[in-house]
Design a protein around this motif. Sequence first.
Motif, PDB file in Angstrom:
ATOM      1  N   GLY A  37      55.641  35.924  44.462  1.00  0.00           N
ATOM      2  CA  GLY A  37      54.216  36.180  44.347  1.00  0.00           C
ATOM      3  C   GLY A  37      53.559  35.280  43.321  1.00  0.00           C
ATOM      4  N   PRO A  38      52.241  35.390  43.181  1.00  0.00           N
ATOM      5  CA  PRO A  38      51.515  34.528  42.238  1.00  0.00           C
ATOM      6  C   PRO A  38      51.728  34.884  40.775  1.00  0.00           C
ATOM      7  CG  PRO A  38      50.015  36.086  43.258  1.00  0.00           C
ATOM      8  CD  PRO A  38      51.333  36.251  43.964  1.00  0.00           C
ATOM      9  N   GLY A  39      52.371  35.998  40.470  1.00  0.00           N
ATOM     10  CA  GLY A  39      52.594  36.389  39.075  1.00  0.00           C
ATOM     11  C   GLY A  39      51.639  37.473  38.629  1.00  0.00           C
ATOM     12  N   ARG A  40      51.811  37.864  37.391  1.00  0.00           N
ATOM     13  CA  ARG A  40      50.997  38.940  36.846  1.00  0.00           C
ATOM     14  C   ARG A  40      49.585  38.453  36.526  1.00  0.00           C
ATOM     15  NH1 ARG A  40      55.139  41.873  32.515  1.00  0.00           N
ATOM     16  NH2 ARG A  40      56.741  42.484  34.056  1.00  0.00           N
ATOM     17  N   THR A  41      48.657  39.368  36.630  1.00  0.00           N
ATOM     18  CA  THR A  41      47.268  39.038  36.306  1.00  0.00           C
ATOM     19  C   THR A  41      47.071  39.005  34.796  1.00  0.00           C
ATOM     20  OG1 THR A  41      46.651  41.384  36.435  1.00  0.00           O
ATOM     21  CG2 THR A  41      46.421  40.064  38.440  1.00  0.00           C
ATOM     22  N   VAL A  42      46.144  38.175  34.380  1.00  0.00           N
ATOM     23  CA  VAL A  42      45.794  38.046  32.958  1.00  0.00           C
ATOM     24  C   VAL A  42      44.370  38.543  32.789  1.00  0.00           C
ATOM     25  CG1 VAL A  42      45.497  36.441  31.033  1.00  0.00           C
ATOM     26  CG2 VAL A  42      47.331  36.065  32.709  1.00  0.00           C
ATOM     27  N   PRO A  43      44.119  39.412  31.832  1.00  0.00           N
ATOM     28  CA  PRO A  43      42.748  39.888  31.615  1.00  0.00           C
ATOM     29  C   PRO A  43      41.794  38.718  31.351  1.00  0.00           C
ATOM     30  CG  PRO A  43      44.313  41.248  30.397  1.00  0.00           C
ATOM     31  CD  PRO A  43      45.087  40.086  30.935  1.00  0.00           C
ATOM     32  N   PHE A  44      40.676  38.719  32.050  1.00  0.00           N
ATOM     33  CA  PHE A  44      39.652  37.674  31.932  1.00  0.00           C
ATOM     34  C   PHE A  44      40.218  36.283  32.234  1.00  0.00           C
ATOM     35  CE2 PHE A  44      38.656  41.045  28.830  1.00  0.00           C
ATOM     36  CZ  PHE A  44      37.470  41.512  29.378  1.00  0.00           C
ATOM     37  N   GLY A  45      41.261  36.237  33.071  1.00  0.00           N
ATOM     38  CA  GLY A  45      41.873  34.949  33.391  1.00  0.00           C
ATOM     39  C   GLY A  45      40.948  34.026  34.156  1.00  0.00           C
TER      40      GLY A  45
END
Length: 290
Positions: A37-45
């Motif tokens: 998958g694309p990986g974990r989300t980052v806040p305000f990424g």
Amino acid sequence: MTELLTHTTRPAPPPTAAASPAKAPPAAPRGTRRRLGPGRTVPFGRLIGPVLVIALWWAASATGYLDPRILSGPGTVLSTASDLVSSGRLQDNVLISLQRAGLGLFFGVTAGVLLAVAAGLSRTGEYLLDGPLQIKRAIPSLAMLPLLILWLGIGEQMKVTVIALGVAVNMYINTYASLTGIDSRYVELAEGLDLSRAQFIRKVVVPGSLPGFFVGLRLGVTASWLGLIVVEQINATSGIGYMMFQAQQYAQSDVIIVGLVAYGIFGFASDAAVRAVERKVLSWRRTLAG
């Protein structure tokens, strides 16, 4: 007979090295599976890209690689924005632009959804509506400007209509595609449970069409800002586009950039708001978007 049995029951010789199949790669130990998958989300990424663009713009301006006669630097733009805010000119134009975009978005979303429901839930509606709307999709709303000006003049009604047309087409196409893409097994199940028309719409149609609705809404929001930019530069006397058009005549690139930044901020913020609502409403889905 004994020889035949002995011959037929004799074990086969072991396969040679050339004929032996290739060994399968060893399985990865537990807990170390390859992530696809694309990986974990980052806040305000999503702000990283715009911030990087601004940093490069600032660096090019500070080092002299950017000619201020072609593109003003960030410092000049901030100073100009402060002056426009102090005079009240920016706020007045922004409020008028937001009103136009909001009205066009409201009428466009309403019309697009109603047309999609009428065409998606009825063969008669599909035969009557889908063809003309598909033809309209091939005709840009901006190409209809001369005719709309002839019919409606150059006032607010024409501007809101142009925006609403662009929004309605996006809403119709995506909502209609989502409606007609509902699995027929759900329809058969609803018929087997003897659901009423209202129950069928509430329990099958609405959940099944929501993904397409939100895709259309995001495209519709973008279309509202694109239409706004154009109509505010055609015989307008107010709005962000009018402010930019006036600045063009006096070669004020800083004022033009202030207008572009305002458009960009509103477009980014509105899209982020729609995405947040979509994640909340469709929280039952597990997708790559997270």
